[in-house]
Design an enzyme around this catalytic site. Sequence first.
Site, PDB file in Angstrom:
ATOM      1  N   HIS A  50       0.107  -0.980   0.467  1.00 51.60           N
ATOM      2  CA  HIS A  50       0.309  -0.156   0.032  1.00 51.60           C
ATOM      3  C   HIS A  50       0.659   1.235  -0.473  1.00 51.60           C
ATOM      4  O   HIS A  50       0.333   1.772  -0.993  1.00 51.60           O
ATOM      5  CB  HIS A  50      -1.046  -0.271   0.997  1.00 51.60           C
ATOM      6  CG  HIS A  50      -2.294   0.992   1.228  1.00 51.60           C
ATOM      7  ND1 HIS A  50      -3.024   0.494   0.464  1.00 51.60           N
ATOM      8  CD2 HIS A  50      -1.758   2.382   1.747  1.00 51.60           C
ATOM      9  CE1 HIS A  50      -4.099   1.548   0.279  1.00 51.60           C
ATOM     10  NE2 HIS A  50      -3.426   2.692   1.565  1.00 51.60           N
ATOM     11  N   TYR A  53       4.751   0.400  -3.017  1.00 53.09           N
ATOM     12  CA  TYR A  53       4.182   0.408  -4.377  1.00 53.09           C
ATOM     13  C   TYR A  53       4.873  -1.211  -4.890  1.00 53.09           C
ATOM     14  O   TYR A  53       5.879  -1.092  -6.074  1.00 53.09           O
ATOM     15  CB  TYR A  53       4.413   0.856  -5.517  1.00 53.09           C
ATOM     16  CG  TYR A  53       3.230   1.711  -5.059  1.00 53.09           C
ATOM     17  CD1 TYR A  53       1.820   1.392  -6.119  1.00 53.09           C
ATOM     18  CD2 TYR A  53       3.296   2.698  -3.969  1.00 53.09           C
ATOM     19  CE1 TYR A  53       0.904   2.245  -5.399  1.00 53.09           C
ATOM     20  CE2 TYR A  53       1.777   3.649  -4.036  1.00 53.09           C
ATOM     21  CZ  TYR A  53       0.761   3.770  -4.784  1.00 53.09           C
ATOM     22  OH  TYR A  53      -0.538   4.382  -4.772  1.00 53.09           O
ATOM     23  N   LYS A  98      -5.680  13.348  -7.629  1.00 51.00           N
ATOM     24  CA  LYS A  98      -6.134  12.623  -7.667  1.00 51.00           C
ATOM     25  C   LYS A  98      -6.723  11.702  -7.601  1.00 51.00           C
ATOM     26  O   LYS A  98      -7.934  11.769  -7.427  1.00 51.00           O
ATOM     27  CB  LYS A  98      -5.343  12.447  -6.614  1.00 51.00           C
ATOM     28  CG  LYS A  98      -4.281  10.865  -5.292  1.00 51.00           C
ATOM     29  CD  LYS A  98      -3.639  11.086  -6.767  1.00 51.00           C
ATOM     30  CE  LYS A  98      -2.940   9.462  -6.029  1.00 51.00           C
ATOM     31  NZ  LYS A  98      -2.065   9.611  -4.173  1.00 51.00           N
ATOM     32  N   HIS A 102     -10.098   2.836  -0.799  1.00 49.95           N
ATOM     33  CA  HIS A 102     -10.284   2.454   0.195  1.00 49.95           C
ATOM     34  C   HIS A 102     -11.199   1.174   0.470  1.00 49.95           C
ATOM     35  O   HIS A 102     -11.844   1.005   1.346  1.00 49.95           O
ATOM     36  CB  HIS A 102     -11.079   3.315   1.025  1.00 49.95           C
ATOM     37  CG  HIS A 102     -10.349   4.196   2.505  1.00 49.95           C
ATOM     38  ND1 HIS A 102     -10.521   4.498   3.789  1.00 49.95           N
ATOM     39  CD2 HIS A 102      -8.826   4.256   2.469  1.00 49.95           C
ATOM     40  CE1 HIS A 102      -9.982   4.402   4.468  1.00 49.95           C
ATOM     41  NE2 HIS A 102      -8.822   4.108   3.776  1.00 49.95           N
ATOM     42  N   ASP A 275       0.437  14.713   4.943  1.00 48.35           N
ATOM     43  CA  ASP A 275      -1.366  14.325   5.241  1.00 48.35           C
ATOM     44  C   ASP A 275      -0.693  13.405   5.782  1.00 48.35           C
ATOM     45  O   ASP A 275       0.381  12.098   5.589  1.00 48.35           O
ATOM     46  CB  ASP A 275      -1.956  13.931   4.368  1.00 48.35           C
ATOM     47  CG  ASP A 275      -2.655  12.578   3.811  1.00 48.35           C
ATOM     48  OD1 ASP A 275      -3.406  13.249   5.577  1.00 48.35           O
ATOM     49  OD2 ASP A 275      -3.630  12.379   3.933  1.00 48.35           O
TER      50      ASP A 275
END
Length: 749
Positions: A50, A53, A98, A102, A275
Amino acid sequence: MPQVIEPKMTKELISRHGLTEEEYELIKKHLGREPNITELGMFSVMWSEHCSYKNSKPVLKLFMDAKDVPSGPKMLVKAGEENAGVIDIGDGYAIVFKMESHNHPSAIEPFQGAATGVGGILRDIFTMGARPVLLMNSLRFGGLDSPVSRRLMRGVVAGIAHYGNCMGVPTVGGEIYFDDSYEGNPLVNVFCLGIVHGNPLIKGIAQGQGNAVYYVGSTTGRDGLGGASFASREITESSGEDRPAVQVGDPFLEKLLLEACLELIQKDAIVGLQDMGAAGLSCATSEMASRGNVGMDVNVAKVPHRETGMTPYEVMLSESQERMFLVAKPGKEKVVEKVFKKWDLHAVKVGTVTEGPLLRIFNGKKLVAEIPAKALAADAPVYVREEKEPAYLKEVQSFDPMTLPEPADYNESLKKLVSHPTIASKEWVYEKYDHMVRTDTVFLPGHDAALIRIKGTKKAVAVSTDCNGLYCYLDPYEGGKIAVAEAARNVVCSGAVPLGVTDCLNFGNPMKPEVFWQFHRAVEGIRDACMALNAPVTGGNVSFYNENPEGAVYPTPTIGMAGLLENIDLRIPSFFQAEGDSIFLVGETFNELGGSQFLIAEHGLKKGLPPRLDLEREKKLYEFIWQGRDEKLLKSCHDLSEGGLAVALFECCGTGSLGVTADNFDWALTGGLRPDAVLFGESQSRAVVSADAASEARIAEIAGKLGVFCVKLGKTGGKKIQIGQWINAEWSELSDLYRRSLRQKVEQL
């Protein structure tokens, strides 16, 4: 050097952290010693698929390494370089967009899983200094005869609506498919686009030895622990036990965080901003330091906690929502603290940027982790996985739908299609979304593409999300191409020019050679379509391990396409506009029924080759639409996709004030086309357009010069859907089926 603490590093403990024995040996090599439990946890989340990659990077390079990728629009950051893609649209404006997934959290706790997915994608956008102006989503669920699928859909839609509505960002459209392959493993892909004008573009980077690093936003709790690792393994019967891995969101707090961050960016107080999403503090600290080739000292004892007794391991791995990490410019520390105090948010100096390569984590004065930042981020292991063409392909691709009998009653066939949940009205969904907040939404949900005006200009942005997972299952390469082309076609049908792509690549377990082959071929298809259509990939997301106990979901490489309409007055609606207008079919039709919704609804089959996509033919269709737009010839334009021509003509009627009489099909009968392929085939590169009768000659002339097939089918008017000698149905009856089918199914208890 931190002391090794209990528990001991057993094989079981390493495995529970999603790491292989080989990866554990590599960790020891990076550290020059055994890791402690906090360090093991940090490597676990940062080396998960996640975040790292590690399985997909070699294939994703296809998007960047192709020598013939067109220069296209002006990209302001390289693909994958930052939190989102950025494209210059002129006059000092740029769009930032983007798409993220989820899926796993939504399978376990659909409301919070979907809600926090929206929260995360919003932060990816305003982190870069852009104000979010729209949200979209791309959803997949199992068949609605399943109580589980109905529960998941209700929860996911409620979560998306809750977060977006509370944030005051319009959810303007999207797509939903239903198929048994998604049973128990829904796909929840969320898209956000923001506008930058005047503000500097902010990157997720740490620079400047001695600069203060701040933790800002909400408090840290134990929610979301190990979420990145959870999203990097298959869903099993026991996955419900991972409920603590699902985060809990607070959109009202995020609204404050958005305003505080944008205000701080205007005050030029920030070096970098990131973030704290997947992998939380572990990700934000290591990625920012790695990008800036610096180190960082961080004291977790200063992090605001919402729960007592939290360990450094828990603080570093927590994925609590509505949190950001920033590096302040020298002398701007008080500005940072003052702005966040104004918005009633935490802004706590938790450390400093250092010269060396080390990320050092303290708990008070005690050093609890010491890791080279690049070891966690840029230098995570990368694998080239085994590939093998799936055995099922030979059987499904060899099936010829033309061997099937034609339907006895085409009216009944159309009714089956318009009432199928994948095609039926999604009114039940989008009536829950506030799609008019901010008053910039021009095309409401239901149009081919959403359209948002940019205040103070004549510009508008068109967006679409698209993917047909069944096409990709039957032919991953062709399915990947078609996903790009359909998203671009929807944008073009609104009058806009495609600018770029963000993707959300949803696949099964990459350790299975057949799954990885599907992934590789789909990426090749996406690359080739993006190159041909001059729409570069700006970034995106890979979501592997989408498997339920019955097997993998269909390969679903979802495409989010953004386009620009320089003059909003030239927009083209999807629906017929006036009585007596001429209706044209633009683009060639072939005897193609493989992978179609008709084949599913009429024959219960998911076989055959999906339609072939000729990219040169696709580009000619765009040129036809743009020329018709510029000369103001086209009163409506609607692409043909699921359900083919008959469904498109019905959808073009909109609310039903105009019916259809399409009686010219000599071209089809003399061309050797079967009626079911004419009516319900899903041949690519086609659109239905309407125009004044006075424009017929000019439309034919443009089509002739471009070499685009174009035929007048009939006229708008009446209250019926009449198509050739095959369909004669009351619009009201079809509309009733279309509007109530999904609602009735999903509202069952």
